[in-house]
Design an enzyme around this catalytic site. Structure first.
Site, PDB file in Angstrom:
ATOM      1  N   GLU A 245       0.850  -1.074  -0.031  1.00 53.36           N
ATOM      2  CA  GLU A 245      -0.033   0.086   0.117  1.00 53.36           C
ATOM      3  C   GLU A 245       1.003   1.174   0.122  1.00 53.36           C
ATOM      4  O   GLU A 245       1.466   1.544   1.051  1.00 53.36           O
ATOM      5  CB  GLU A 245      -0.815  -0.131   1.239  1.00 53.36           C
ATOM      6  CG  GLU A 245      -1.895  -1.040   1.344  1.00 53.36           C
ATOM      7  CD  GLU A 245      -3.192  -1.082   0.055  1.00 53.36           C
ATOM      8  OE1 GLU A 245      -3.466   0.005  -0.356  1.00 53.36           O
ATOM      9  OE2 GLU A 245      -3.637  -1.954  -0.168  1.00 53.36           O
ATOM     10  N   GLU A 379       4.343  12.861  -4.104  1.00 51.27           N
ATOM     11  CA  GLU A 379       3.520  12.980  -2.962  1.00 51.27           C
ATOM     12  C   GLU A 379       4.269  13.833  -1.904  1.00 51.27           C
ATOM     13  O   GLU A 379       5.466  13.771  -1.534  1.00 51.27           O
ATOM     14  CB  GLU A 379       3.522  11.555  -2.447  1.00 51.27           C
ATOM     15  CG  GLU A 379       2.755  11.363  -1.319  1.00 51.27           C
ATOM     16  CD  GLU A 379       2.739  10.066  -0.805  1.00 51.27           C
ATOM     17  OE1 GLU A 379       3.322   9.275  -0.643  1.00 51.27           O
ATOM     18  OE2 GLU A 379       1.017   9.614  -0.586  1.00 51.27           O
TER      19      GLU A 379
HETATM   20  P1  NAP Z   1       8.765   4.468   4.878  1.00 54.92           P
HETATM   21  O1  NAP Z   1      10.180   4.704   5.224  1.00 54.92           O
HETATM   22  O2  NAP Z   1       8.514   3.854   3.557  1.00 54.92           O
HETATM   23  O3  NAP Z   1       8.113   3.562   6.088  1.00 54.92           O
HETATM   24  C1  NAP Z   1       7.266   2.677   6.263  1.00 54.92           C
HETATM   25  C2  NAP Z   1       7.639   1.465   7.085  1.00 54.92           C
HETATM   26  O4  NAP Z   1       8.875   0.684   6.526  1.00 54.92           O
HETATM   27  C3  NAP Z   1       8.406   1.885   8.307  1.00 54.92           C
HETATM   28  O5  NAP Z   1       8.058   0.980   9.182  1.00 54.92           O
HETATM   29  C4  NAP Z   1       9.773   1.842   7.925  1.00 54.92           C
HETATM   30  O6  NAP Z   1      10.698   1.915   9.301  1.00 54.92           O
HETATM   31  C5  NAP Z   1       9.915   0.768   7.196  1.00 54.92           C
HETATM   32  N1  NAP Z   1      11.206   0.615   6.337  1.00 54.92           N
HETATM   33  C6  NAP Z   1      11.877   1.601   5.924  1.00 54.92           C
HETATM   34  N2  NAP Z   1      13.075   0.935   5.323  1.00 54.92           N
HETATM   35  C7  NAP Z   1      12.639  -0.011   5.053  1.00 54.92           C
HETATM   36  C8  NAP Z   1      13.525  -1.139   4.613  1.00 54.92           C
HETATM   37  N3  NAP Z   1      14.643  -1.116   3.878  1.00 54.92           N
HETATM   38  N4  NAP Z   1      13.183  -2.457   4.686  1.00 54.92           N
HETATM   39  C9  NAP Z   1      12.093  -2.696   5.513  1.00 54.92           C
HETATM   40  N5  NAP Z   1      11.260  -1.907   5.823  1.00 54.92           N
HETATM   41  C10 NAP Z   1      11.683  -0.426   5.757  1.00 54.92           C
HETATM   42  O7  NAP Z   1       8.169   5.967   4.948  1.00 54.92           O
HETATM   43  P2  NAP Z   1       8.757   7.033   5.927  1.00 54.92           P
HETATM   44  O8  NAP Z   1      10.201   7.144   5.509  1.00 54.92           O
HETATM   45  O9  NAP Z   1       8.166   6.877   7.145  1.00 54.92           O
HETATM   46  O10 NAP Z   1       8.052   8.307   4.976  1.00 54.92           O
HETATM   47  C11 NAP Z   1       8.575   8.620   3.831  1.00 54.92           C
HETATM   48  C12 NAP Z   1       7.526   9.139   2.772  1.00 54.92           C
HETATM   49  O11 NAP Z   1       6.902   8.027   2.487  1.00 54.92           O
HETATM   50  C13 NAP Z   1       6.319  10.181   3.323  1.00 54.92           C
HETATM   51  O12 NAP Z   1       6.746  11.393   3.222  1.00 54.92           O
HETATM   52  C14 NAP Z   1       5.223   9.626   2.349  1.00 54.92           C
HETATM   53  O13 NAP Z   1       5.378  10.476   1.254  1.00 54.92           O
HETATM   54  C15 NAP Z   1       5.497   8.283   2.326  1.00 54.92           C
HETATM   55  N6  NAP Z   1       4.490   7.625   3.043  1.00 54.92           N
HETATM   56  C16 NAP Z   1       3.232   7.081   2.884  1.00 54.92           C
HETATM   57  C17 NAP Z   1       2.331   6.414   3.397  1.00 54.92           C
HETATM   58  C18 NAP Z   1       1.088   5.845   3.054  1.00 54.92           C
HETATM   59  O14 NAP Z   1       0.276   5.506   3.646  1.00 54.92           O
HETATM   60  N7  NAP Z   1       1.189   5.551   1.758  1.00 54.92           N
HETATM   61  C19 NAP Z   1       2.805   6.219   4.722  1.00 54.92           C
HETATM   62  C20 NAP Z   1       4.033   6.930   5.381  1.00 54.92           C
HETATM   63  C21 NAP Z   1       4.778   7.323   4.501  1.00 54.92           C
HETATM   64  P3  NAP Z   1      11.037   3.076   9.978  1.00 54.92           P
HETATM   65  O15 NAP Z   1       9.909   3.588  10.324  1.00 54.92           O
HETATM   66  O16 NAP Z   1      12.077   2.725  10.725  1.00 54.92           O
HETATM   67  O17 NAP Z   1      11.743   4.180   8.794  1.00 54.92           O
END
Ligand code: NAP
Ligand code: MG
Length: 472
Positions: A245, A379
């Site tokens: 998602e 986004e």
């Molecule tokens: P993200 O890095 O994609 O985080 C989502 C989840 O994945 C978190 O639990 C994160 O852990 C984990 N994760 C990160 N790197 C990973 C890896 N290499 N392997 C496995 N899991 C991993 O998102 P974010 O950095 O928090 O946010 C960045 C951007 O993503 C936002 O600005 C937004 O544009 C987008 N976003 C979209 C949604 C959505 O609902 N579609 C939700 C959140 C963010 P950590 O928390 O430790 O990083």
């Protein structure tokens, strides 16, 4: 200050194998409010082993009994709703009213819906001479983001439980306290040991170890498209199931004849919801050229009602964004919009007045946005609305579909038939018709790079099932 130093593995709280911790910060005042253990590959391995060991017993538990456990989980979540809401306010910065209604309230309803689905889903069907069994996929690795910290957990864990799957959860590092509360609710519901396991930790450490673990049969991820792409590649390489998602850049199309005032005001409220941190946020507003100036004026006036403030104050409608990186990212996009020639109708890249401390951004409306601008394509994940003009319906459709994403959308028209006819041609997973409301039983998920798979309702349940056909 909460120092909850346990991870929930195999039915009990235990310390992490390594000694690392993660600090949890309140985005409204930048104070550290707690720490949680930083799990490593070793912890993930222990959790996956527990989930595998619990799988045969849980998969063989009659669905009606699994429904009872889900009802007990629903009751545990309902009993702690106030505490959950306060925790989401503290670690995400969500306004308290929204936290109570949505962050704490919605998961109760979703858990309830899956108790009912577990009870009523036909886990056996007859197709000609075959009996088709719907069996659990196995061990689920769930990786969740911070923007709807409890909802995104429950939207994965509840259908997994209903299907007979066991789960290892790696929640976002920014919002682990809500995940710990969820684990306490699972414990209160007395689910068998190992059916649910929680490993807090960093994405590139614990998250990656979970996605790569060969004991995981399905990786269900919600978050950024960048990380989703990596997880999809890992899962593809291992030939395991994957559900993604991801992000969105959803269009709100206001057709000629629509109630402009209502449509614009609803769009502004939608973009300010959760400080703009919603994957299905309607961040592109498409308006007919002859009503463009009027629409921009209404949007600028409406956004003035969203004054960034203390999320713990019940009068606050918009709080800070989750962390400093997110604040800088949103402000960077606002600057980029100005540089590329868009016109600020409201807001801007500076800190809101009196909100220099805390991760606040100004709710922003951009006019004169063209479809090729960065702010119309990427986004932002903050309260930023791009208002785009179109000449005729065909152009509106072209602009709406001109995106790598396709998660949500909305259409406003003078009548429902016109709106539905337009919605049929949109390349996106959900479309709200004339202000239609969120339906927790409707499939939620993306076309194009917004993801793979669906969550919610029976379509969400199907993600956690695989079929076995018996021929007679
Ligand atoms: P993200 O890095 O994609 O985080 C989502 C989840 O994945 C978190 O639990 C994160 O852990 C984990 N994760 C990160 N790197 C990973 C890896 N290499 N392997 C496995 N899991 C991993 O998102 P974010 O950095 O928090 O946010 C960045 C951007 O993503 C936002 O600005 C937004 O544009 C987008 N976003 C979209 C949604 C959505 O609902 N579609 C939700 C959140 C963010 P950590 O928390 O430790 O990083
Ligand atoms: Mg991250």
């Amino acid at each position: 200050m909460i120092a909850h130093d346990g991870m929930f593995i195999d039915g009990s709280w235990r310390p992490a194998a390594g000694g690392g911790t993660i600090e949890v910060v309140n985005p409204a005042d930048e104070q550290v409010i707690g720490t949680v253990p930083a799990g490593t590959a070793e912890d993930v391995d222990a959790a996956v082993r527990a989930a595998r060991a619990a799988l045969p017993g849980w998969a063989a538990t009659p669905p009606a009994r699994r429904a009872e456990y889900l009802t007990a989980l629903r009751d545990a979540l309902a009993a702690r709703q106030e505490e959950i809401a306060a925790t989401v306010v503290a670690e995400l910065g969500s306004p308290i009213g929204f936290a109570q209604r949505v962050h704490a309230g919605l998961p109760v309803a979703v858990a309830s819906s899956y108790a009912e689905l577990a009870l009523n889903h036909p886990f056996e069907e007859q197709i000609g001479t075959s009996t088709v069994l719907h069996e659990p996929v196995g061990v689920v690795g769930a990786i969740t983001p911070w923007n709807y910290p409890l909802h995104q957990i429950v939207a994965k864990v509840a259908p997994a439980f209903a299907a007979g799957c066991t789960v290892v959860l790696k929640p976002a590092e920014d919002t682990p306290l809500t995940a710990q509360l969820f684990a306490e609710c699972v414990a209160a519901a007395e689910l068998p040991a190992g059916v649910f396991n929680l490993v807090t930790g960093l994405g590139h450490v614990a998250g990656q170890a979970l996605a790569e673990h060969e004991g995981v049969d399905l990786v269900s991820f919600t978050g950024s498209t960048a990380v989703g792409r990596k997880i999809g590649a890992i899962a593809g390489g291992a030939v395991k199931r994957v559900a993604l998602e991801l992000g969105g850049k959803s269009a709100n199309v206001i057709l000629p004849g629509a109630d402009l005032e209502r449509a614009v005001r609803a769009n502004v409220a939608d973009v300010c919801r959760n400080a703009g941190q919603s994957c299905n946020a309607l961040t592109r507003m498409l308006v007919p050229a002859d009503r463009y100036d009027e629409a921009v004026a209404i949007a600028a006036e409406a956004v003035a009602e969203f004054v960034p403030g203390d999320p713990a104050d019940p009068a606050t409608r918009i709080g800070p964004v989750v962390n400093a990186a997110q604040r800088d990212r949103v402000r960077g996009y606002i600057r980029r919009g100005v540089e590329e020639g868009a016109r600020l109708a409201a807001g801007g890249p500076e800190a809101p007045e009196g909100r220099e401390k805390g991760y606040y951004v100004r709710p922003t409306v951009f006019a004169d946005v063209t479809p090729s601008m960065t702010i119309a394509r990427e986004e932002i994940f903050g309260p930023v609305l791009s208002v785009i003009r179109y000449e005729d319906e065909e152009e509106a459709l072209r602009i709406a579909n001109d995106s790598v994403y396709g998660l949500a959308g909305a259409v406003w028209a003078a009548d429902e038939d016109t709106a539905v006819a337009f919605a049929r041609r949109m390349e996106t997973g959900q479309v709200d018709i004339n202000g239609g409301r969120f339906n927790l039983l409707a499939p939620f998920g993306g076309y194009k790079q917004s993801g793979v798979g669906r969550e919610m309702g029976r379509h969400g349940l199907a993600e956690y099932l695989q079929t076995k056909s018996l021929q007679f």
